[in-house]
Write a protein that holds these residues in place. Structure first.
Motif, PDB file in Angstrom:
ATOM      1  N   ILE A 116      -8.335   6.282  27.581  1.00 15.34           N
ATOM      2  CA  ILE A 116      -7.879   6.418  26.194  1.00 15.34           C
ATOM      3  C   ILE A 116      -6.387   6.710  26.160  1.00 15.34           C
ATOM      4  O   ILE A 116      -5.617   6.087  25.414  1.00 15.34           O
ATOM      5  CB  ILE A 116      -8.665   7.530  25.472  1.00 15.34           C
ATOM      6  N   GLY A 117      -5.941   7.665  26.973  1.00 12.26           N
ATOM      7  CA  GLY A 117      -4.527   8.007  27.013  1.00 12.26           C
ATOM      8  C   GLY A 117      -3.664   6.855  27.484  1.00 12.26           C
ATOM      9  O   GLY A 117      -2.597   6.587  26.916  1.00 12.26           O
ATOM     10  N   VAL A 118      -4.120   6.148  28.521  1.00 15.88           N
ATOM     11  CA  VAL A 118      -3.354   5.002  29.036  1.00 15.88           C
ATOM     12  C   VAL A 118      -3.246   3.913  27.978  1.00 15.88           C
ATOM     13  O   VAL A 118      -2.177   3.307  27.790  1.00 15.88           O
ATOM     14  CB  VAL A 118      -4.012   4.459  30.319  1.00 15.88           C
ATOM     15  N   ALA A 119      -4.343   3.655  27.262  1.00 14.41           N
ATOM     16  CA  ALA A 119      -4.331   2.610  26.229  1.00 14.41           C
ATOM     17  C   ALA A 119      -3.370   2.971  25.100  1.00 14.41           C
ATOM     18  O   ALA A 119      -2.628   2.111  24.599  1.00 14.41           O
ATOM     19  CB  ALA A 119      -5.741   2.400  25.680  1.00 14.41           C
ATOM     20  N   LEU A 120      -3.356   4.225  24.694  1.00 19.57           N
ATOM     21  CA  LEU A 120      -2.439   4.645  23.632  1.00 19.57           C
ATOM     22  C   LEU A 120      -0.985   4.535  24.076  1.00 19.57           C
ATOM     23  O   LEU A 120      -0.126   4.049  23.330  1.00 19.57           O
ATOM     24  CB  LEU A 120      -2.756   6.078  23.202  1.00 19.57           C
TER      25      LEU A 120
ATOM     26  N   ALA B 201       2.816   7.897  18.234  1.00 19.91           N
ATOM     27  CA  ALA B 201       1.694   7.567  19.109  1.00 19.91           C
ATOM     28  C   ALA B 201       1.819   8.271  20.459  1.00 19.91           C
ATOM     29  O   ALA B 201       0.832   8.786  21.001  1.00 19.91           O
ATOM     30  CB  ALA B 201       1.612   6.052  19.301  1.00 19.91           C
ATOM     31  N   ARG B 202       3.036   8.334  20.989  1.00 20.09           N
ATOM     32  CA  ARG B 202       3.237   8.997  22.287  1.00 20.09           C
ATOM     33  C   ARG B 202       3.049  10.505  22.162  1.00 20.09           C
ATOM     34  O   ARG B 202       2.499  11.149  23.060  1.00 20.09           O
ATOM     35  CB  ARG B 202       4.626   8.668  22.819  1.00 20.09           C
ATOM     36  N   ILE B 203       3.517  11.066  21.055  1.00 21.20           N
ATOM     37  CA  ILE B 203       3.304  12.508  20.848  1.00 21.20           C
ATOM     38  C   ILE B 203       1.817  12.811  20.706  1.00 21.20           C
ATOM     39  O   ILE B 203       1.319  13.824  21.202  1.00 21.20           O
ATOM     40  CB  ILE B 203       4.082  12.978  19.605  1.00 21.20           C
ATOM     41  N   GLY B 204       1.089  11.912  20.031  1.00 12.05           N
ATOM     42  CA  GLY B 204      -0.335  12.136  19.826  1.00 12.05           C
ATOM     43  C   GLY B 204      -1.147  12.145  21.104  1.00 12.05           C
ATOM     44  O   GLY B 204      -2.221  12.759  21.158  1.00 12.05           O
ATOM     45  N   VAL B 205      -0.661  11.482  22.141  1.00  8.08           N
ATOM     46  CA  VAL B 205      -1.383  11.461  23.412  1.00  8.08           C
ATOM     47  C   VAL B 205      -1.306  12.816  24.120  1.00  8.08           C
ATOM     48  O   VAL B 205      -2.205  13.183  24.887  1.00  8.08           O
ATOM     49  CB  VAL B 205      -0.815  10.347  24.316  1.00  8.08           C
TER      50      VAL B 205
END
Length: 217
Positions: free
Chosen positions: A31-35, A153-157
């Motif tokens: 999930i993290g990699v996809a985001l 999006a990067r902060i959300g990960v």
């Protein structure tokens, strides 16, 4: 506390933590990699278009593992042995932390959609009749919004990955505890062991008591 349980029972106690490690290392890291990959990809690229399916598939799989763990924890408490039930319950309770991380990350990532225009063709058609100078301004504004969406999006990960790393450490420790016949004191207080299964402060004390029981037997 340490308990006099055999190797079969210890393997049963390790099962929920092994399942949790698979969920964390496989599905949640995906999930993290996809985001992250989706936030770095070009808007018209294949990676960008497949970002949300790539997030949704492991997310659904992770939620399925959580539901399975909750069901198995309830079943083990009702029908199984105490040691296995204690470890299933320990693993099940920790999923609440991951669910909270999902909600927090989803809230942050959703900010990426505020004011954005994800349809490039529609955007170009909308500005086609504007003067060239106005078109350049609109494109610059859209580029800034796309950059802001990628940043959100990067902060959300971050909260998701931090939670996953924390749970990996916790589940690794619980896996080690189950292999030693240990149950955390907090779990034993919420789910007391049967009267005929005393707890010991150390493995040496437990092993000495087991040796004494065998000698008397």
């Amino acid at each position: 506390m340490f308990y006099a349980v055999d190797e079969v029972e210890r393997r049963r106690g390790k099962a929920p933590h092994e399942l949790a490690m698979i969920n964390l290392l496989l599905f949640n890291l995906l999930i993290g990699v996809a985001l992250l990959a989706g936030s770095m990809a070009e808007p018209d690229s294949l990676i960008h278009r497949l970002k949300w399916p790539a997030v949704a598939v492991p997310l659904v799989a992770s939620l399925a593992v959580m539901v399975l763990t909750w069901v198995r924890a309830a079943r083990a408490q009702a029908q199984g042995t105490w040691f296995a039930a204690a470890h299933w319950r320990l693993s099940a309770r920790r999923w609440r932390l991951l669910l909270a991380a999902y909600v927090l990350s989803a809230g942050v990532v959703s900010l990426a959609f505020v004011g954005g225009d994800g349809d490039t063709a529609a955007f170009e058609a909308r500005i086609a009749e504007l003067p060239p100078a106005m078109q350049a301004m609109e494109r610059s504004k859209a580029a800034s919004q796309d950059m802001g969406a990628a940043i959100w999006a990067r902060i959300g990960v971050v909260p998701l990955l931090l939670t996953v790393m924390t749970l990996i450490m916790l589940e690794s420790g619980a896996l080690y505890q189950a292999g030693r016949g240990e149950v955390p004191d907090g779990v034993a207080e919420r789910l007391p062991p049967p009267p005929d299964l005393p707890g010991y402060a150390s493995p040496a004390e437990r092993d000495a008591a087991m040796a004494g029981d065998q000698a008397r037997g």
